[in-house]
Design a protein around this motif. Sequence first.
Motif, PDB file in Angstrom:
ATOM      1  N   GLU A  46      -4.604   7.222 -15.637  1.00 52.98           N
ATOM      2  CA  GLU A  46      -4.086   6.602 -14.656  1.00 52.98           C
ATOM      3  C   GLU A  46      -5.063   5.309 -14.285  1.00 52.98           C
ATOM      4  O   GLU A  46      -6.156   5.489 -13.576  1.00 52.98           O
ATOM      5  N   ASP A  47      -4.425   4.159 -14.742  1.00 49.41           N
ATOM      6  CA  ASP A  47      -5.469   3.042 -14.818  1.00 49.41           C
ATOM      7  C   ASP A  47      -4.563   1.775 -14.369  1.00 49.41           C
ATOM      8  O   ASP A  47      -4.934   0.594 -14.671  1.00 49.41           O
ATOM      9  N   THR A  48      -3.788   1.846 -13.306  1.00 51.40           N
ATOM     10  CA  THR A  48      -2.983   1.081 -12.734  1.00 51.40           C
ATOM     11  C   THR A  48      -4.181   0.169 -11.774  1.00 51.40           C
ATOM     12  O   THR A  48      -3.838  -1.017 -11.595  1.00 51.40           O
ATOM     13  N   ASP A  49      -5.341   0.820 -11.278  1.00 51.27           N
ATOM     14  CA  ASP A  49      -5.882  -0.105 -10.603  1.00 51.27           C
ATOM     15  C   ASP A  49      -7.302  -0.946 -11.234  1.00 51.27           C
ATOM     16  O   ASP A  49      -8.001  -0.521 -11.483  1.00 51.27           O
ATOM     17  N   LEU A 154       4.798  12.571   8.336  1.00 50.07           N
ATOM     18  CA  LEU A 154       4.001  11.314   7.544  1.00 50.07           C
ATOM     19  C   LEU A 154       4.211  10.358   8.692  1.00 50.07           C
ATOM     20  O   LEU A 154       3.296   9.473   8.930  1.00 50.07           O
ATOM     21  N   SER A 155       5.013  10.410   9.621  1.00 41.74           N
ATOM     22  CA  SER A 155       5.127   9.207  10.810  1.00 41.74           C
ATOM     23  C   SER A 155       4.022   9.280  11.588  1.00 41.74           C
ATOM     24  O   SER A 155       3.848   8.098  12.171  1.00 41.74           O
ATOM     25  N   LYS A 156       3.480  10.337  11.696  1.00 42.61           N
ATOM     26  CA  LYS A 156       2.212  10.722  12.477  1.00 42.61           C
ATOM     27  C   LYS A 156       0.843  10.383  11.569  1.00 42.61           C
ATOM     28  O   LYS A 156      -0.095  10.001  12.439  1.00 42.61           O
ATOM     29  N   THR A 157       0.780  10.917  10.430  1.00 40.00           N
ATOM     30  CA  THR A 157      -0.396  10.785   9.961  1.00 40.00           C
ATOM     31  C   THR A 157      -0.809   9.644   8.873  1.00 40.00           C
ATOM     32  O   THR A 157      -1.894   9.171   8.781  1.00 40.00           O
ATOM     33  N   THR A 158       0.335   8.970   8.266  1.00 42.17           N
ATOM     34  CA  THR A 158       0.053   7.939   7.463  1.00 42.17           C
ATOM     35  C   THR A 158       0.995   6.666   7.717  1.00 42.17           C
ATOM     36  O   THR A 158       0.674   5.509   7.677  1.00 42.17           O
ATOM     37  N   GLY A 159       2.176   7.166   8.222  1.00 39.21           N
ATOM     38  CA  GLY A 159       3.218   6.271   8.577  1.00 39.21           C
ATOM     39  C   GLY A 159       3.835   5.609   7.106  1.00 39.21           C
ATOM     40  O   GLY A 159       3.409   6.219   6.155  1.00 39.21           O
ATOM     41  N   ASP A 160       4.385   4.389   7.201  1.00 42.60           N
ATOM     42  CA  ASP A 160       5.112   3.890   6.054  1.00 42.60           C
ATOM     43  C   ASP A 160       3.922   3.654   5.296  1.00 42.60           C
ATOM     44  O   ASP A 160       3.068   2.797   5.572  1.00 42.60           O
ATOM     45  N   PHE A 161       4.027   3.839   3.934  1.00 44.25           N
ATOM     46  CA  PHE A 161       2.972   3.596   3.026  1.00 44.25           C
ATOM     47  C   PHE A 161       3.101   2.697   2.041  1.00 44.25           C
ATOM     48  O   PHE A 161       4.264   2.406   1.484  1.00 44.25           O
ATOM     49  N   VAL A 162       2.021   2.279   1.158  1.00 43.49           N
ATOM     50  CA  VAL A 162       2.089   1.096   0.356  1.00 43.49           C
ATOM     51  C   VAL A 162       2.557   1.716  -1.056  1.00 43.49           C
ATOM     52  O   VAL A 162       1.855   2.602  -1.469  1.00 43.49           O
ATOM     53  N   GLY A 168      -0.206  -7.020  -6.404  1.00 45.25           N
ATOM     54  CA  GLY A 168       0.803  -6.625  -7.613  1.00 45.25           C
ATOM     55  C   GLY A 168       0.517  -5.474  -8.490  1.00 45.25           C
ATOM     56  O   GLY A 168       1.163  -4.896  -8.864  1.00 45.25           O
ATOM     57  N   ILE A 169      -0.695  -4.808  -7.861  1.00 45.00           N
ATOM     58  CA  ILE A 169      -1.143  -3.490  -8.383  1.00 45.00           C
ATOM     59  C   ILE A 169      -0.243  -2.440  -7.854  1.00 45.00           C
ATOM     60  O   ILE A 169      -0.168  -2.229  -6.557  1.00 45.00           O
ATOM     61  N   ILE A 170       0.375  -1.771  -8.741  1.00 40.61           N
ATOM     62  CA  ILE A 170       1.093  -0.601  -8.309  1.00 40.61           C
ATOM     63  C   ILE A 170       0.147   0.509  -7.642  1.00 40.61           C
ATOM     64  O   ILE A 170      -0.939   0.877  -8.231  1.00 40.61           O
ATOM     65  N   SER A 171       0.665   1.233  -6.683  1.00 39.20           N
ATOM     66  CA  SER A 171      -0.124   2.321  -6.113  1.00 39.20           C
ATOM     67  C   SER A 171      -0.033   3.655  -6.786  1.00 39.20           C
ATOM     68  O   SER A 171       0.716   3.813  -7.858  1.00 39.20           O
ATOM     69  N   TYR A 172      -1.264   4.445  -6.517  1.00 43.24           N
ATOM     70  CA  TYR A 172      -1.214   5.701  -7.190  1.00 43.24           C
ATOM     71  C   TYR A 172      -0.108   6.774  -7.055  1.00 43.24           C
ATOM     72  O   TYR A 172       0.510   7.292  -7.668  1.00 43.24           O
ATOM     73  N   GLN A 173       0.180   6.599  -5.692  1.00 47.19           N
ATOM     74  CA  GLN A 173       1.550   7.366  -5.123  1.00 47.19           C
ATOM     75  C   GLN A 173       2.732   6.868  -6.010  1.00 47.19           C
ATOM     76  O   GLN A 173       3.406   8.147  -6.522  1.00 47.19           O
TER      77      GLN A 173
END
Length: 296
Positions: A46-49, A154-162, A168-173
């Motif tokens: 997992e090397d996107t970062d 999720l709306s209370k813990t993280t909200g809309d996430f990246v 341009g780096i793809i997120s882990y999620q």
Amino acid sequence: MSEVPRYTGRFAPSPTGPLHFGSLVTALASWCEARAHQGRWLVRIEDTDLPRNQLGAEAEILTQLETYGLIADEPILRQQDRIDLYNHILDDLAAQGDLYGCACSRKQLTGYTAYPNTCRNKKLSLTGHAVRLRVSDDTLCFQDQLQGQVCEDLSKTTGDFVLRRRDGIISYQLAVVVDDYLQGVTHIVRGADLLDNTVRQIWLRQCLRETTSKPIIEPIYAHIPLAMNAQGQKLSKQNLALPLNVKKPVENLQAAFVALGQNAIDASSPEHFLQQAITCWDINRIPRQTQLDGQF
């Protein structure tokens, strides 16, 4: 009658440094659980970062796994080879209206627990901005094999996430969900430090179901307790955990196996150890907690 998919597990390290004892605990647990079900075991880098990747770390990780007898059943998958694929998936999600561009800086978001929807309705371009996934205000739950039922709004813990950063780096999620789906992963055995990522990944997987005709299975999760150091921190590269000693593979395999609640094995080589481990492995013996007892 639909065919039951073959058990497929995976170990997915990031090339930010060599594996340590905590990594071995996770790798061994996922390997044993796959082998106990006559399943496949995959290794994914997992090397996107890119800024966090260390030169030579991937080669060292693969050498460590080979020395310990933990050999993947298929060629190694590297996320950096799949950036175009992830961006294509983003295009599909955008076409559904699930994504939006976000111009908020980290400083602007300081103090917020969940994203405050600042840019949700601004209709900013996805190009040149962070890309966020809309979440619902429903509570999502899943049953973890070790940690029990986990529920989150999720709306209370993280909200809309990246899903893609401004650079341009793809997120882990995004990468992990897409890869698990396309590799046919049915069971995810990983550390309890990733437990709070799971509901986000379940939500993203639900969104992806609308973009594809291929069935998307929901994996079964088992989040294993973490190995801790003398300072009460989880063993990690950031906390300067010592690299796995390639000269003592049997001793370290034994220590990891026992830490996972399994019975000790008398073996002369990693291969001999792993052969016996398959026959006596029992996931139900792993402690139902987020941290292993003792210091490592």
